[in-house]
Scaffold this active site. Structure first.
Site, PDB file in Angstrom:
ATOM      1  N   ARG A  77     -10.418 -10.916   3.932  1.00 48.34           N
ATOM      2  CA  ARG A  77      -8.964 -10.776   4.082  1.00 48.34           C
ATOM      3  C   ARG A  77      -8.669 -10.040   5.388  1.00 48.34           C
ATOM      4  NH1 ARG A  77      -4.941  -6.653   1.354  1.00 48.34           N
ATOM      5  NH2 ARG A  77      -3.015  -7.522   2.161  1.00 48.34           N
ATOM      6  N   HIS A 122       1.151  -6.742   7.916  1.00 49.48           N
ATOM      7  CA  HIS A 122       0.530  -5.543   7.336  1.00 49.48           C
ATOM      8  C   HIS A 122       1.025  -4.340   8.153  1.00 49.48           C
ATOM      9  CE1 HIS A 122      -3.075  -4.128   4.813  1.00 49.48           C
ATOM     10  NE2 HIS A 122      -2.531  -3.028   5.303  1.00 49.48           N
ATOM     11  N   GLU A 167       2.209  -4.829   0.713  1.00 49.23           N
ATOM     12  CA  GLU A 167       2.777  -3.592   0.185  1.00 49.23           C
ATOM     13  C   GLU A 167       4.187  -3.285   0.691  1.00 49.23           C
ATOM     14  OE1 GLU A 167      -0.043  -0.421   0.731  1.00 49.23           O
ATOM     15  OE2 GLU A 167      -1.417  -1.280  -0.725  1.00 49.23           O
ATOM     16  N   ASN A 309      -2.828  -4.636  -5.141  1.00 49.81           N
ATOM     17  CA  ASN A 309      -3.594  -3.562  -4.496  1.00 49.81           C
ATOM     18  C   ASN A 309      -3.590  -2.374  -5.447  1.00 49.81           C
ATOM     19  OD1 ASN A 309      -3.569  -5.286  -2.313  1.00 49.81           O
ATOM     20  ND2 ASN A 309      -2.416  -3.933  -0.952  1.00 49.81           N
ATOM     21  N   TYR A 311      -5.315   1.403  -6.369  1.00 53.18           N
ATOM     22  CA  TYR A 311      -6.175   2.515  -5.938  1.00 53.18           C
ATOM     23  C   TYR A 311      -6.352   3.609  -6.981  1.00 53.18           C
ATOM     24  CZ  TYR A 311      -6.501   0.698  -1.229  1.00 53.18           C
ATOM     25  OH  TYR A 311      -6.785  -0.096  -0.155  1.00 53.18           O
ATOM     26  N   GLU A 377      -6.813  -5.374  -2.796  1.00 53.05           N
ATOM     27  CA  GLU A 377      -7.335  -4.124  -2.228  1.00 53.05           C
ATOM     28  C   GLU A 377      -7.746  -3.201  -3.362  1.00 53.05           C
ATOM     29  OE1 GLU A 377      -5.063  -1.810   0.637  1.00 53.05           O
ATOM     30  OE2 GLU A 377      -4.342  -3.664   1.585  1.00 53.05           O
TER      31      GLU A 377
HETATM   32  C1  BGC Z   1      -2.984  -0.294   2.717  1.00 54.68           C
HETATM   33  C2  BGC Z   1      -4.157  -0.121   3.654  1.00 54.68           C
HETATM   34  C3  BGC Z   1      -4.663   1.307   3.588  1.00 54.68           C
HETATM   35  C4  BGC Z   1      -5.127   1.574   2.177  1.00 54.68           C
HETATM   36  C5  BGC Z   1      -5.703   2.951   1.931  1.00 54.68           C
HETATM   37  C6  BGC Z   1      -3.122   0.431   1.421  1.00 54.68           C
HETATM   38  O1  BGC Z   1      -1.928   1.108   1.189  1.00 54.68           O
HETATM   39  O2  BGC Z   1      -2.669  -1.642   2.554  1.00 54.68           O
HETATM   40  O3  BGC Z   1      -3.753  -0.495   4.924  1.00 54.68           O
HETATM   41  O4  BGC Z   1      -5.656   1.554   4.513  1.00 54.68           O
HETATM   42  O5  BGC Z   1      -4.056   1.411   1.276  1.00 54.68           O
HETATM   43  O6  BGC Z   1      -4.744   3.934   2.075  1.00 54.68           O
END
Ligand code: BGC
Length: 473
Positions: A77, A122, A167, A309, A311, A377
């Protein structure tokens, strides 16, 4: 675990143009808002760093390709720099060197049997368009659509997976409410909703263009990448906390997913929370959350898959305002609490919660009508001295991929791909290079920007290899 994944599962890793390319003014590229942000006022970015050179992928693309091959990725990607292709943001002036660069990247990937997933936007708006009002301006949607059509026309014979906007939440909130991302605007409680709205309109216009003009010949799929934490009530028995967790999800995931996947409009809980807060503070400029016009093509149904995405996760209870001011946090009324049992990696916001991904996937299946999902992501960061033997990140990838396997095998979620963030250590926005997400370390002290695989890169390569071997049997 390997047999949970379908044989055509996409095993990927991602990057974004501004974070890796460098070449910020090379060969006719126009400036973007991130160039301006980093070159402007001091103190906005860690160590006054910038993406001027970054991993120098504009010059060193072939090195990136070697990394991609070393991992055995099936998909990669990347994002296109709008200002590298169209220096003033419009199709009136095309930068052919930019076209050549991305043609080479795409062709090289395909010749190595790696499918590109291409993000059109992005975070890096051409500065020339910011000068015309940027994403706060309603006219951005049509300008984005022209850019998107230019990309479909130019690269769509080979690119089959498109992400329009990465995002929108982060662009809107960090860029226009908190001012910690480009363009650095601090207009709490108003601008972010407007920006999010114009991004949704832009996405929808581009999807409709693809659908009617390009899909018949190109047969690809288009979506937008939505980021969201998983949120749970701090006290699962408290109705207030349950409602706060629902609001939290409505203000992140729901803000963009509800209009596209469910109703063509924002979640009702979001609008009523914003309107109630306006009333409380005596704001009388009408609803701060714009309405979609019936005269424009609907945003409903404008995603061919769900791009997520993910995290981290949060426990949530009511609260988290900003005094008597308008702001999104007060509208949302959902305060985040980190569970002390979750390890935090690198940056303070990144609590490691692999099982949150499984819960979020299950929630997406239930709420958004069982869409096909690509996890576009997911990653784990490192700060301080470089740890090549990054055993914690290895465990993180193992644990997370196991949760994805369970989501597929036990919860029946149609997950079609997983993209680790990121292929390379890169420019982590306002944290500069102090936060490293790569599967490969990049030595910034050397002009050659030498790439070296982390232990976690090897671990990910082994997982991919096992999967491929298994599905061959
Ligand atoms: C973004 C990335 C960023 C990652 C880690 C996401 O919000 O798409 O560009 O590096 O998180 O913070």
């Amino acid at each position: 675990m390997a047999n949970m994944f379908p044989c055509d599962f996409a095993w990927g890793a991602g990057t974004a143009a501004y974070q890796i390319e460098g070449g910020w003014d090379a060969d006719g590229k126009g400036p973007s808002i991130w160039d301006t942000f980093c070159h402007g006022e001091r103190g906005r970015v860690f160590g006054e760093q910038s993406g001027d050179v970054a991993c120098d992928s504009y010059e060193l693309w072939e090195e990136d390709l070697k990394c991609i091959q070393q991992l055995g990725l099936t998909h990669y990607r990347l994002s296109l720099s709008w200002a590298r292709l169209l220096p003033d943001g419009t199709t009136q002036h095309v930068n052919h060197k930019g076209v050549q660069y991305y043609n080479k990247v795409i062709n090289d990937l395909l010749s190595c049997n790696v499918s590109p997933m291409v993000t059109l936007y992005h975070f890096d708006l051409p500065q020339a368009l910011q000068d015309q009002g940027g994403w706060k301006s309603p006219g951005m949607a049509a300008l984005f659509d022209s850019y998107a059509q230019f990309c479909f026309q130019t690269f769509g014979d080979r690119v089959k997976l498109w992400i329009t906007i990465n995002e929108p939440y982060v662009c809107a909130k960090l860029g226009h409410e908190d001012g910690v991302h480009a363009p650095g605007l601090k207009e709490p409680g108003t601008a972010a909703y407007l920006v999010g709205h114009n991004m949704l309109r832009a996405h929808a216009m581009a999807w409709h263009s693809y659908n009617s003009l390009y899909r018949p010949a190109q047969r690809g799929a288009v979506s937008l990448a939505i980021n969201s934490d998983w949120a749970e009530p701090l006290d699962p028995a408290s109705t207030e906390d349950i409602a706060a967790a629902e609001r939290y999800l409505a203000f992140t995931l729901g803000w963009f997913a509800w209009p596209v996947f469910v109703t063509g409009d924002y979640p009702e809980s979001m609008r009523s929370a914003i309107d109630a807060q306006s009333k409380k503070l005596g704001y009388n400029g009408g609803s701060r959350l714009p309405r979609f016009s019936k005269d424009e093509p609907s945003v409903l149904g404008t995603a061919d898959f769900f791009a997520l995405n993910y995290y981290t996760s949060r426990n949530v209870k009511p609260g988290g305002g900003c005094g008597q001011m308008l702001c999104m946090k007060a509208d949302r009324d959902a305060e985040e609490v980190l569970d002390p049992s979750w390890p935090v990696c690198g940056v303070s916001w990144l609590a490691v919660v692999p099982h949150g991904l499984r819960k979020l996937l299950k929630y997406i299946k239930g709420t958004f009508n069982s869409p096909a999902v690509y996890i576009t992501e997911n990653g784990f960061s490192q700060t301080g001295p470089v740890q090549t033997e990054d055993v914690q990140r290895c465990a993180f990838y193992r644990d997370t991929i196991l949760e994805v396997a369970k989501a597929i095998g036990e919860d029946g979620v149609d997950v079609q791909g997983y993209f680790a963030w990121s292929l390379l250590d890169n420019f982590e926005w306002s944290d500069g290079f102090s936060v490293r997400f790569g599967l490969f370390h990049v030595d910034l002290s050397k002009a050659e920007r030498t790439r070296a695989i982390y232990r976690s890169g090897q671990e990910y390569a082994e997982i991919i290899m096992k999967h491929k071997t298994h599905t061959k049997d």
